[in-house]
Write a protein that holds these residues in place. Structure first.
Motif, PDB file in Angstrom:
ATOM      1  N   GLY A   1       0.822  -1.199   0.000  1.00  0.00           N
ATOM      2  CA  GLY A   1       0.000   0.000   0.000  1.00  0.00           C
ATOM      3  C   GLY A   1       0.859   1.253   0.000  1.00  0.00           C
ATOM      4  N   PRO A   2       0.245   2.433  -0.009  1.00  0.00           N
ATOM      5  CA  PRO A   2       1.001   3.680   0.037  1.00  0.00           C
ATOM      6  C   PRO A   2       1.830   3.770   1.313  1.00  0.00           C
ATOM      7  CG  PRO A   2      -1.301   4.074  -0.540  1.00  0.00           C
ATOM      8  CD  PRO A   2      -1.216   2.652  -0.083  1.00  0.00           C
ATOM      9  N   GLY A   3       3.091   4.153   1.169  1.00  0.00           N
ATOM     10  CA  GLY A   3       3.973   4.275   2.321  1.00  0.00           C
ATOM     11  C   GLY A   3       4.248   5.724   2.664  1.00  0.00           C
ATOM     12  N   PRO A   4       5.121   5.964   3.640  1.00  0.00           N
ATOM     13  CA  PRO A   4       5.467   7.337   4.028  1.00  0.00           C
ATOM     14  C   PRO A   4       6.169   8.079   2.890  1.00  0.00           C
ATOM     15  CG  PRO A   4       6.206   5.735   5.673  1.00  0.00           C
ATOM     16  CD  PRO A   4       5.787   4.959   4.466  1.00  0.00           C
ATOM     17  N   THR A   5       6.082   9.387   2.896  1.00  0.00           N
ATOM     18  CA  THR A   5       6.802  10.223   1.941  1.00  0.00           C
ATOM     19  C   THR A   5       7.769  11.121   2.703  1.00  0.00           C
ATOM     20  OG1 THR A   5       5.114  11.967   1.996  1.00  0.00           O
ATOM     21  CG2 THR A   5       4.851  10.231   0.345  1.00  0.00           C
ATOM     22  N   TYR A   6       8.839  11.522   2.014  1.00  0.00           N
ATOM     23  CA  TYR A   6       9.862  12.356   2.654  1.00  0.00           C
ATOM     24  C   TYR A   6      10.303  13.444   1.678  1.00  0.00           C
ATOM     25  CZ  TYR A   6      10.133   8.220   5.658  1.00  0.00           C
ATOM     26  OH  TYR A   6       9.823   7.176   6.482  1.00  0.00           O
ATOM     27  N   ASP A   7      10.319  14.675   2.164  1.00  0.00           N
ATOM     28  CA  ASP A   7      10.806  15.785   1.356  1.00  0.00           C
ATOM     29  C   ASP A   7      12.331  15.781   1.406  1.00  0.00           C
ATOM     30  OD1 ASP A   7      11.282  18.116  -0.016  1.00  0.00           O
ATOM     31  OD2 ASP A   7      10.616  19.441   1.611  1.00  0.00           O
ATOM     32  N   THR A   8      12.984  15.497   0.287  1.00  0.00           N
ATOM     33  CA  THR A   8      14.444  15.413   0.282  1.00  0.00           C
ATOM     34  C   THR A   8      15.104  16.779   0.436  1.00  0.00           C
ATOM     35  OG1 THR A   8      14.514  15.510  -2.152  1.00  0.00           O
ATOM     36  CG2 THR A   8      14.413  13.330  -1.127  1.00  0.00           C
ATOM     37  N   LEU A   9      14.331  17.845   0.314  1.00  0.00           N
ATOM     38  CA  LEU A   9      14.856  19.191   0.570  1.00  0.00           C
ATOM     39  C   LEU A   9      14.699  19.583   2.034  1.00  0.00           C
ATOM     40  CD1 LEU A   9      13.447  21.128  -2.541  1.00  0.00           C
ATOM     41  CD2 LEU A   9      15.776  20.222  -2.224  1.00  0.00           C
TER      42      LEU A   9
END
Length: 357
Positions: free
Chosen positions: A51-59
């Motif tokens: 399923g959809p997992g966590p997201t992370y802003d690489t900035l």
């Protein structure tokens, strides 16, 4: 007239009756429901849920630390978001748990054997994913700096035990010349040995820490090749006087490489690469900046859109699948190389167009 004695006392016990058919039916039904409930709640099925997992802003930051940090080199302000996306994998799923996840519409079930080989432990899989994630960071760094024009060097990443290079070259030694031919990229190492054969002696010039060394070695034999075998894995590494650190815990796999590379490019160049907008994406990347297809893109797009992204960078090999599953309001930008992604984002930031899926 004779007297008749009348015995008085406890009345006779009525005949014993068994449970009625209706009662038995009720008892059996309740027992079955109880058994199924126990089995459904505790019995494990040979599937995993994706399923959809966590997201992370690489900035941005994760756990109070910059996801991508450049030390020893001037950086420039950034804006918006360059979001890497992930897929959640739920193992050890019960029968009812699997049914509930599937009915939610946000998850899909897949055979466990597609992710865990027979006899392979979860710890082993986790270690492999961690290694792939670390390799993706290194590849992203090399690709980004090569895109920006920085030089690269060739180092020995692994040494084959018992080979010609064993006990002569150490991991991370820099390769300078092989068989009299300078090597400036990893692709030049094998061609330098094309004219040799097993048993030939060749000279290798390399740098160990600060020392330049030359050694003469006898080439071995490897299955599937006629030329001599040196026994090392050459890789490209950035040759720069500054350091790039990527810090992100509890994430595995190689598919964050593209977004890491874009973050490095953005931080080392003036202006906002994404035009201050929220851009998400995915894609495995190699040291040459080539972007490869990945798995689970449908779930990653859902996570990106729910996180506010309006543009999603899609590896060219995933375009068909992405187009069929794209959430409403998410623009898909096709990417084959890091150069493509940079050009597309620069164009979109100026109000222009970009290749789409």
């Amino acid at each position: 007239m004779s007297d008749t004695a009348v015995q008085q006392g406890t009345p006779p016990t009525p005949p014993r009756r068994g449970l009625t058919r209706r009662t038995w039916t009720l008892v059996v039904s309740l027992t079955l429901v109880l058994v199924l409930g126990v089995l459904g709640g505790f019995a494990r099925v040979p599937y995993v849920a994706l399923g959809p997992g966590p997201t992370y802003d690489t900035l941005g930051q994760a756990d109070g630390t910059d996801v991508v940090e450049v030390e020893g080199q001037e950086t420039f302000p950034t804006g918006g978001r360059l979001t890497m996306t992930t897929v959640s994998l739920t193992d050890d799923v019960s029968l009812f748990g699997a049914l509930g996840l599937w009915l939610s519409g946000r998850y899909a079930l897949a055979p466990r054997e597609e992710f865990f080989r027979p006899g392979e432990s979860e710890e082993q899989v986790r270690d492999q994913n961690t290694k792939a994630f670390e390799d993706s960071q290194t590849s992203a760094e090399v690709a980004a700096l090569r895109h920006l024009g920085y030089p690269v060097k060739v180092v020995a990443a692994e040494i084959t035990k018992g080979s010609a290079a064993d006990n002569v070259i150490q991991p991370n030694d820099r390769l300078l010349e092989i068989n009299g031919k300078p090597v400036t990229t990893a692709d030049e190492v094998r061609p330098a040995l094309e004219t040799t054969k097993p048993g030939d002696q060749v000279e290798i010039t390399f740098q160990h820490e600060q020392d330049r060394r030359t050694a003469r070695v006898t080439l071995g034999r490897a299955e599937g090749r006629d030329s001599g075998f040196l026994g090392l894995l050459p890789v490209d590494r950035a040759d720069v006087p500054f350091e790039i650190k990527i810090s992100l815990n509890d994430v595995g796999g190689p598919s964050a490489g593209l977004m890491f590379a874009l973050s490095i490019v953005d931080k080392l160049t003036p202006g906002e690469l994404n035009g201050g907008q929220s851009v998400a994406g995915t894609g495995e990347i190699n040291e040459k900046g080539e972007v490869g297809r990945i798995g689970g893109i449908a779930f990653k797009m859902v996570a990106a859109r729910e996180g506010g992204a309006t543009t999603f960078l899609v590896p060219a090999g995933n375009c068909d699948e992405a187009r069929q599953n794209a959430p409403e309001g998410l623009r898909l930008v096709k990417v084959e190389k890091l150069d493509d992604a940079v050009r597309s984002l620069e164009s979109l930031a100026k109000g222009g167009t970009a290749p789409t899926c």
